[in-house]
Design a protein around this motif. Sequence first.
Motif, PDB file in Angstrom:
ATOM      1  N   THR A   1       0.832  -1.207   0.000  1.00  0.00           N
ATOM      2  CA  THR A   1       0.000   0.000   0.000  1.00  0.00           C
ATOM      3  C   THR A   1       0.865   1.254   0.000  1.00  0.00           C
ATOM      4  OG1 THR A   1      -1.811  -1.118   1.146  1.00  0.00           O
ATOM      5  CG2 THR A   1      -1.739   1.290   1.309  1.00  0.00           C
ATOM      6  N   ILE A   2       1.867   1.288   0.860  1.00  0.00           N
ATOM      7  CA  ILE A   2       2.730   2.466   0.956  1.00  0.00           C
ATOM      8  C   ILE A   2       3.534   2.655  -0.326  1.00  0.00           C
ATOM      9  CG2 ILE A   2       4.593   3.560   2.261  1.00  0.00           C
ATOM     10  CD1 ILE A   2       1.724   3.284   3.634  1.00  0.00           C
ATOM     11  N   LEU A   3       4.061   1.563  -0.874  1.00  0.00           N
ATOM     12  CA  LEU A   3       4.795   1.660  -2.142  1.00  0.00           C
ATOM     13  C   LEU A   3       3.884   2.148  -3.260  1.00  0.00           C
ATOM     14  CD1 LEU A   3       6.951  -1.587  -1.950  1.00  0.00           C
ATOM     15  CD2 LEU A   3       7.709   0.779  -1.567  1.00  0.00           C
ATOM     16  N   GLY A   4       2.640   1.726  -3.241  1.00  0.00           N
ATOM     17  CA  GLY A   4       1.668   2.184  -4.242  1.00  0.00           C
ATOM     18  C   GLY A   4       1.436   3.684  -4.158  1.00  0.00           C
ATOM     19  N   PHE A   5       1.282   4.191  -2.941  1.00  0.00           N
ATOM     20  CA  PHE A   5       1.110   5.637  -2.766  1.00  0.00           C
ATOM     21  C   PHE A   5       2.336   6.396  -3.250  1.00  0.00           C
ATOM     22  CE2 PHE A   5      -2.242   4.658   0.481  1.00  0.00           C
ATOM     23  CZ  PHE A   5      -3.256   5.392  -0.108  1.00  0.00           C
ATOM     24  N   LEU A   6       3.520   5.904  -2.898  1.00  0.00           N
ATOM     25  CA  LEU A   6       4.751   6.564  -3.339  1.00  0.00           C
ATOM     26  C   LEU A   6       4.871   6.558  -4.861  1.00  0.00           C
ATOM     27  CD1 LEU A   6       7.223   5.188  -0.653  1.00  0.00           C
ATOM     28  CD2 LEU A   6       6.482   7.572  -0.906  1.00  0.00           C
ATOM     29  N   SER A   7       4.549   5.434  -5.477  1.00  0.00           N
ATOM     30  CA  SER A   7       4.662   5.346  -6.939  1.00  0.00           C
ATOM     31  C   SER A   7       3.627   6.217  -7.645  1.00  0.00           C
ATOM     32  CB  SER A   7       4.556   3.896  -7.413  1.00  0.00           C
ATOM     33  OG  SER A   7       3.252   3.404  -7.231  1.00  0.00           O
ATOM     34  N   ALA A   8       2.528   6.531  -6.957  1.00  0.00           N
ATOM     35  CA  ALA A   8       1.505   7.410  -7.521  1.00  0.00           C
ATOM     36  C   ALA A   8       1.853   8.885  -7.326  1.00  0.00           C
ATOM     37  CB  ALA A   8       0.148   7.101  -6.901  1.00  0.00           C
ATOM     38  N   GLY A   9       2.966   9.155  -6.643  1.00  0.00           N
ATOM     39  CA  GLY A   9       3.402  10.528  -6.482  1.00  0.00           C
ATOM     40  C   GLY A   9       3.083  11.168  -5.146  1.00  0.00           C
ATOM     41  N   GLU A  10       2.498  10.412  -4.230  1.00  0.00           N
ATOM     42  CA  GLU A  10       2.210  10.958  -2.902  1.00  0.00           C
ATOM     43  C   GLU A  10       3.528  11.267  -2.186  1.00  0.00           C
ATOM     44  OE1 GLU A  10      -0.818  11.323  -1.117  1.00  0.00           O
ATOM     45  OE2 GLU A  10      -2.010  10.777  -2.876  1.00  0.00           O
ATOM     46  N   THR A  11       3.550  12.336  -1.419  1.00  0.00           N
ATOM     47  CA  THR A  11       4.739  12.663  -0.639  1.00  0.00           C
ATOM     48  C   THR A  11       4.701  11.895   0.679  1.00  0.00           C
ATOM     49  OG1 THR A  11       3.724  14.512   0.549  1.00  0.00           O
ATOM     50  CG2 THR A  11       4.759  15.007  -1.597  1.00  0.00           C
ATOM     51  N   ARG A  12       5.849  11.814   1.318  1.00  0.00           N
ATOM     52  CA  ARG A  12       5.913  11.163   2.630  1.00  0.00           C
ATOM     53  C   ARG A  12       4.964  11.849   3.613  1.00  0.00           C
ATOM     54  NH1 ARG A  12      11.431   8.487   3.907  1.00  0.00           N
ATOM     55  NH2 ARG A  12      12.164   7.953   1.844  1.00  0.00           N
TER      56      ARG A  12
ATOM     57  N   PRO B   1       7.749   8.321  10.424  1.00  0.00           N
ATOM     58  CA  PRO B   1       8.511   8.649   9.211  1.00  0.00           C
ATOM     59  C   PRO B   1       9.474   7.538   8.788  1.00  0.00           C
ATOM     60  CG  PRO B   1       8.386  10.575  10.618  1.00  0.00           C
ATOM     61  CD  PRO B   1       7.795   9.425  11.401  1.00  0.00           C
ATOM     62  N   ALA B   2      10.101   6.883   9.737  1.00  0.00           N
ATOM     63  CA  ALA B   2      11.056   5.818   9.409  1.00  0.00           C
ATOM     64  C   ALA B   2      10.382   4.612   8.754  1.00  0.00           C
ATOM     65  CB  ALA B   2      11.800   5.377  10.667  1.00  0.00           C
ATOM     66  N   ASP B   3       9.072   4.445   8.951  1.00  0.00           N
ATOM     67  CA  ASP B   3       8.356   3.323   8.338  1.00  0.00           C
ATOM     68  C   ASP B   3       8.380   3.417   6.810  1.00  0.00           C
ATOM     69  OD1 ASP B   3       7.640   2.278  10.840  1.00  0.00           O
ATOM     70  OD2 ASP B   3       5.765   3.428  10.887  1.00  0.00           O
ATOM     71  N   ILE B   4       8.303   4.622   6.284  1.00  0.00           N
ATOM     72  CA  ILE B   4       8.298   4.798   4.832  1.00  0.00           C
ATOM     73  C   ILE B   4       9.657   4.417   4.255  1.00  0.00           C
ATOM     74  CG2 ILE B   4       8.041   6.456   2.948  1.00  0.00           C
ATOM     75  CD1 ILE B   4       5.958   7.889   4.724  1.00  0.00           C
ATOM     76  N   GLY B   5      10.712   4.860   4.904  1.00  0.00           N
ATOM     77  CA  GLY B   5      12.049   4.463   4.468  1.00  0.00           C
ATOM     78  C   GLY B   5      12.238   2.957   4.556  1.00  0.00           C
ATOM     79  N   ALA B   6      11.673   2.339   5.581  1.00  0.00           N
ATOM     80  CA  ALA B   6      11.779   0.892   5.730  1.00  0.00           C
ATOM     81  C   ALA B   6      11.056   0.169   4.591  1.00  0.00           C
ATOM     82  CB  ALA B   6      11.214   0.456   7.080  1.00  0.00           C
ATOM     83  N   CYS B   7       9.928   0.699   4.134  1.00  0.00           N
ATOM     84  CA  CYS B   7       9.214   0.099   2.991  1.00  0.00           C
ATOM     85  C   CYS B   7      10.094   0.120   1.748  1.00  0.00           C
ATOM     86  CB  CYS B   7       7.921   0.858   2.710  1.00  0.00           C
ATOM     87  SG  CYS B   7       6.622   0.595   3.907  1.00  0.00           S
ATOM     88  N   LEU B   8      10.741   1.243   1.500  1.00  0.00           N
ATOM     89  CA  LEU B   8      11.613   1.361   0.333  1.00  0.00           C
ATOM     90  C   LEU B   8      12.815   0.429   0.449  1.00  0.00           C
ATOM     91  CD1 LEU B   8      11.443   5.217  -0.096  1.00  0.00           C
ATOM     92  CD2 LEU B   8      10.483   3.497  -1.637  1.00  0.00           C
TER      93      LEU B   8
END
Length: 98
Positions: free
Chosen positions: A50-61, A73-80
């Motif tokens: 889900t988080i990767l999908g939002f990032l790939s759609a252009g959503e900001t952190r 905030p660190a959760d998003i970096g962990a997904c990547l």
Amino acid sequence: MATQHLEPDSTSAVSDSITPLSYLDGHITVCPDLCNGHPTIRGLQITVETILGFLSAGETREEILKQFPSMEPADIGACLRFASDLIRHRYTLKSLAR
């Protein structure tokens, strides 16, 4: 770069019936009882996908963190990082019978 392996994590918020696996200091957890076994954020019902999908759609952190206030905030970096680590594996493609 050191390889990190999935390890049991007893601090997750998921079911006690099966010990979840933990990755990247507990930011990513995998438990068969949660989200059909897909990797999630710290045992929450938020999948890495889900988080990767939002990032790939252009959503900001910042936009993602507003939509999911239980995330850090660190959760998003962990997904990547999790996705990057997975893609480093060697894959063999085989054709399917038609």
